[in-house]
Motif scaffolding. Sequence first.
Motif, PDB file in Angstrom:
ATOM      1  N   PRO A 307      80.739   5.655 -11.580  1.00 33.56           N
ATOM      2  CA  PRO A 307      79.495   5.191 -10.941  1.00 33.56           C
ATOM      3  C   PRO A 307      78.723   6.292 -10.218  1.00 33.56           C
ATOM      4  O   PRO A 307      77.517   6.137  -9.962  1.00 33.56           O
ATOM      5  N   ARG A 309      77.775   9.147 -11.323  1.00 39.01           N
ATOM      6  CA  ARG A 309      76.724   9.716 -12.179  1.00 39.01           C
ATOM      7  C   ARG A 309      75.488   8.822 -12.174  1.00 39.01           C
ATOM      8  O   ARG A 309      74.353   9.317 -12.134  1.00 39.01           O
ATOM      9  N   GLU A 310      75.713   7.522 -12.200  1.00 43.73           N
ATOM     10  CA  GLU A 310      74.580   6.607 -12.140  1.00 43.73           C
ATOM     11  C   GLU A 310      73.891   6.690 -10.777  1.00 43.73           C
ATOM     12  O   GLU A 310      72.661   6.607 -10.683  1.00 43.73           O
ATOM     13  N   GLU A 311      74.697   6.879  -9.742  1.00 43.12           N
ATOM     14  CA  GLU A 311      74.123   7.011  -8.402  1.00 43.12           C
ATOM     15  C   GLU A 311      73.272   8.271  -8.296  1.00 43.12           C
ATOM     16  O   GLU A 311      72.194   8.259  -7.693  1.00 43.12           O
ATOM     17  N   LYS A 313      71.676   9.793 -10.749  1.00 40.32           N
ATOM     18  CA  LYS A 313      70.435   9.568 -11.498  1.00 40.32           C
ATOM     19  C   LYS A 313      69.460   8.706 -10.702  1.00 40.32           C
ATOM     20  O   LYS A 313      68.243   8.940 -10.704  1.00 40.32           O
ATOM     21  N   LYS A 314      69.986   7.725  -9.995  1.00 38.61           N
ATOM     22  CA  LYS A 314      69.138   6.878  -9.155  1.00 38.61           C
ATOM     23  C   LYS A 314      68.531   7.681  -8.012  1.00 38.61           C
ATOM     24  O   LYS A 314      67.346   7.527  -7.680  1.00 38.61           O
ATOM     25  N   GLN A 324      68.670  11.653 -16.862  1.00 40.56           N
ATOM     26  CA  GLN A 324      69.728  11.806 -17.850  1.00 40.56           C
ATOM     27  C   GLN A 324      69.571  13.122 -18.609  1.00 40.56           C
ATOM     28  O   GLN A 324      70.555  13.836 -18.862  1.00 40.56           O
TER      29      GLN A 324
END
Length: 341
Positions: A307, A309-311, A313-314, A324
Amino acid sequence: MFRNRTFAATVAAFALLTGSALAQDDQVELRFAHWVPPQHPLQVHGMTEWVESVEEASGGSINVTIYPGQQLGQAKDHYDMARDGISDISFINPGYQPGRFPIIGAGELPFLISNARGGSAALDAWYRQYAEQEMSDVKVCLVHFHSPGTFHSREPIKVPGDVDGMNVRPAHATMASFVSLLGGQNAQVSAPEARDALERGVADAITFPWNSILIFGIDKAVSHHLDIPLYATTFAWVMNKAKYEGMSENQKKVIDDHCTSEWAERVAAGWADNEDSGRQKIMEMDGHNIIEPSEEDVAAWREAAAPLREEWKKNVAGVVDDPQAALDGLVSELESRDSAY
């Protein structure tokens, strides 16, 4: 023969003119501030080599004095010290100011790099497209990694669930987020303050590279070590803009020639080798437990870290056009230098 003599005379004349130009430059004194101990391998190897090379290339017109161990200010303040002219050059950990430098935070993501040599050159090459955007108050000279670090603790940490309920001194903002994801609490202190926090029970564990555990005396406060290349920390050398602009063109070129991806790798190399040596040293010490995770354990750590990596990007959405693609660009740079995880 005549051509050879003419060529030699031309080279000699050019060298004389260049030397004269450098000799005519006004003397520049640079204060290089950092917060690690003077015996730290980054100063002993990387910083010392860089300083000596700058001074030699400038013909002695640039003199650099190193101020180690927070002599000019606290570790977290070193970026602003360079911005404000308290120092002329500062060694900074961007993660000491969570949220301020989100782009370079990509380098903090777990399971990203395998080594700090090629990894540092890759990070530097990638970050140059974002440096002016994110650190516009200063001239960014170079950025680099330390060797991958891991959890070192007072009680064993083998799987992600073991962090639940612990107080952890995180290396940077990304590891702080990871600790929170795992149910732990963060004890935010700088590296020089970490041993005291552990000895007083403010922290139960720390994320750190291997030999720095010995350099900062933290081996006296922890005895369990998770043997996994979990994460790395990003660092930057930043310079006061006015000081740089006040130099002669020759002196600016000397600085520019020492602010490259090649130099990023060179200054990181000695530290990387030193950090890697710490693992074996600790393995041979009495009273220390090296925890070797199974393949299933490693898979669990990777899943737990996904998670982040998603954080990231956000956090950079709206700051970079395509988060990305930006992350893929960093991974590509790492792969091209055989330093991706």
